[in-house]
Write a protein that holds these residues in place. Structure first.
Motif, PDB file in Angstrom:
ATOM      1  N   ALA A  73       7.672  -3.608  26.529  1.00  0.00           N
ATOM      2  CA  ALA A  73       7.642  -4.953  27.128  1.00  0.00           C
ATOM      3  C   ALA A  73       6.564  -5.810  26.485  1.00  0.00           C
ATOM      4  N   ASN A  74       5.412  -5.208  26.151  1.00  0.00           N
ATOM      5  CA  ASN A  74       4.347  -5.939  25.447  1.00  0.00           C
ATOM      6  C   ASN A  74       4.844  -6.450  24.105  1.00  0.00           C
ATOM      7  N   LEU A  75       5.578  -5.598  23.385  1.00  0.00           N
ATOM      8  CA  LEU A  75       6.102  -5.991  22.071  1.00  0.00           C
ATOM      9  C   LEU A  75       7.130  -7.115  22.199  1.00  0.00           C
ATOM     10  N   ARG A  76       7.988  -7.023  23.226  1.00  0.00           N
ATOM     11  CA  ARG A  76       8.993  -8.075  23.419  1.00  0.00           C
ATOM     12  C   ARG A  76       8.339  -9.419  23.728  1.00  0.00           C
ATOM     13  N   GLU A  77       7.274  -9.380  24.533  1.00  0.00           N
ATOM     14  CA  GLU A  77       6.584 -10.619  24.881  1.00  0.00           C
ATOM     15  C   GLU A  77       5.868 -11.197  23.664  1.00  0.00           C
ATOM     16  N   LEU A  78       5.280 -10.330  22.846  1.00  0.00           N
ATOM     17  CA  LEU A  78       4.624 -10.796  21.624  1.00  0.00           C
ATOM     18  C   LEU A  78       5.652 -11.423  20.676  1.00  0.00           C
ATOM     19  N   LYS A  79       6.824 -10.810  20.585  1.00  0.00           N
ATOM     20  CA  LYS A  79       7.892 -11.364  19.742  1.00  0.00           C
ATOM     21  C   LYS A  79       8.319 -12.743  20.251  1.00  0.00           C
ATOM     22  N   ARG A  80       8.464 -12.849  21.575  1.00  0.00           N
ATOM     23  CA  ARG A  80       8.874 -14.132  22.161  1.00  0.00           C
ATOM     24  C   ARG A  80       7.850 -15.214  21.856  1.00  0.00           C
ATOM     25  N   LEU A  81       6.578 -14.880  22.017  1.00  0.00           N
ATOM     26  CA  LEU A  81       5.514 -15.858  21.768  1.00  0.00           C
ATOM     27  C   LEU A  81       5.445 -16.244  20.295  1.00  0.00           C
ATOM     28  N   SER A  82       5.567 -15.258  19.409  1.00  0.00           N
ATOM     29  CA  SER A  82       5.450 -15.537  17.972  1.00  0.00           C
ATOM     30  C   SER A  82       6.644 -16.336  17.465  1.00  0.00           C
ATOM     31  N   ASN A  83       7.783 -16.218  18.151  1.00  0.00           N
ATOM     32  CA  ASN A  83       8.961 -17.003  17.773  1.00  0.00           C
ATOM     33  C   ASN A  83       8.969 -18.388  18.421  1.00  0.00           C
TER      34      ASN A  83
END
Length: 333
Positions: A73-83
């Motif tokens: 979930a941390n990785l998914r949130e980081l991906k969302r923010l970076s995109n």
């Protein structure tokens, strides 16, 4: 400290949009904040103009496999923010108990999802419900508890609605039992549904919603509450109400996704397990918490002695075929 000047120089040179603090040591070094489990999965500060994003360390997952879901979930949130993806904003309306009563009575929805926010204690301990959020007919509402007697009328209507849903409904059920309006049709529990599919995962609403729903960004208040030293009694309405709205909205969306998956399952035993074991157990535990349990110490002592005697015989039997170092008390073995 010895390496920090080099790190700062590299940050100034590369100017990254995000710096990922992996684990508690990195979080403390970059922000001075402690408590990685509280801050993980969100932006928790800035360094030289770059946003610091915290996440749990992979080594923690190796030691605690159940944390893998939160790491993902941390990785998914980081991906969302970076995109550059925006966090889902849940529009809601703050309404009175009478308006809430009308919404429940007039609802044509298949089910209503609701969630209580309390001052952190149960009724017998001086607790009170501060508000009730609910998602009904495609809209999210927060019903204020400005008057206990009036609010009870709203809860009575809610308790009799044809079908309702929540996350970890033992909490809401316990409260309604304490108040004398036990819910008659509180049948869907997104936490228990998730247990069926992912017994090993964390089962808090945020983790469950992040798995089942697209766009469920972190919305918990732990960071603000910790930094501003709020309790559930003192957190301001303008902070509590949006949080409550997110709870009922994402619980509702999660339940819709879970029910859709159930439709594609041909093995009826899965749903029967929920209906005949998990849900009745949750109901029973809510009643136990509300009413208490009568305990007979003499009977327990007698049964314990009998249990230890029988277990000793079983252990001896295991010893005939088990390795010499076999320990039946070890969960791993």
């Amino acid at each position: 400290e010895a390496c920090k000047p080099y790190l700062l120089a590299e940050i100034k040179e590369t100017r990254p949009e995000f710096i990922v603090a992996v684990g508690g040591t990195a979080l403390a070094a970059l922000t001075g904040k402690r408590g990685i489990t509280t801050y993980a999965g969100r932006i928790c500060g800035e360094m030289e103009g770059s946003k610091v994003f915290a996440m749990i360390h992979p080594s923690y997952v190796l030691h605690s496999p159940k944390a893998a879901h939160k790491f993902e979930a941390n990785l998914r949130e980081l991906k969302r923010l970076s995109n550059g993806g925006p966090a889902k904003k849940v529009p809601f309306e703050v309404i009175t108990w009478a308006q809430g009563w009308d919404r429940v009575r007039e609802s044509k929805a298949k089910f209503i999802t609701y969630d209580f926010e309390t001052n952190g204690r149960y009724k017998g301990e001086g607790g009170r419900i501060r508000c009730c959020s609910m998602h009904v007919d495609g809209k999210t509402y927060v019903v204020r508890n400005d008057n206990a007697a009036d609010f009870m009328q709203f809860l009575e209507a809610l308790s009799k609605h044809t079908l309702t849903c929540g996350h970890n409904t033992m909490f809401e059920r316990r409260w309604m039992i304490d108040l004398g309006v036990p819910p008659l049709f509180l049948q869907y529990d997104t936490m228990l549904f998730d247990y069926i599919w992912h017994e090993e995962h964390p089962h808090d609403l945020q983790s469950v919603a992040a798995y089942w729903c697209e766009g469920a960004a972190p919305w918990k208040m732990e960071v603000e509450m910790k930094e501003k030293e709020w309790s559930w009694e003192t957190v301001p309405d303008e902070v509590l109400f949006p949080y409550a709205a997110m709870d009922s909205y994402w619980a509702h969306k999660t339940c819709e996704a879970q029910l859709a998956k159930f439709k594609g399952v041909t093995d009826n035993s899965i749903l029967e397990y929920y209906e005949n074991v998990l849900l009745p157990t949750s109901i029973m535990c809510a009643k136990y918490e509300s009413r208490g349990v009568a305990i007979d110490p003499e009977w327990i002592a007698k049964v314990r002695g009998q249990y230890l005697k029988e277990m000793s015989e079983h252990v001896k039997g295991m010893g005939q075929w088990a390795p010499k170092d076999f320990n039946p008390a070890s969960p791993k073995q």
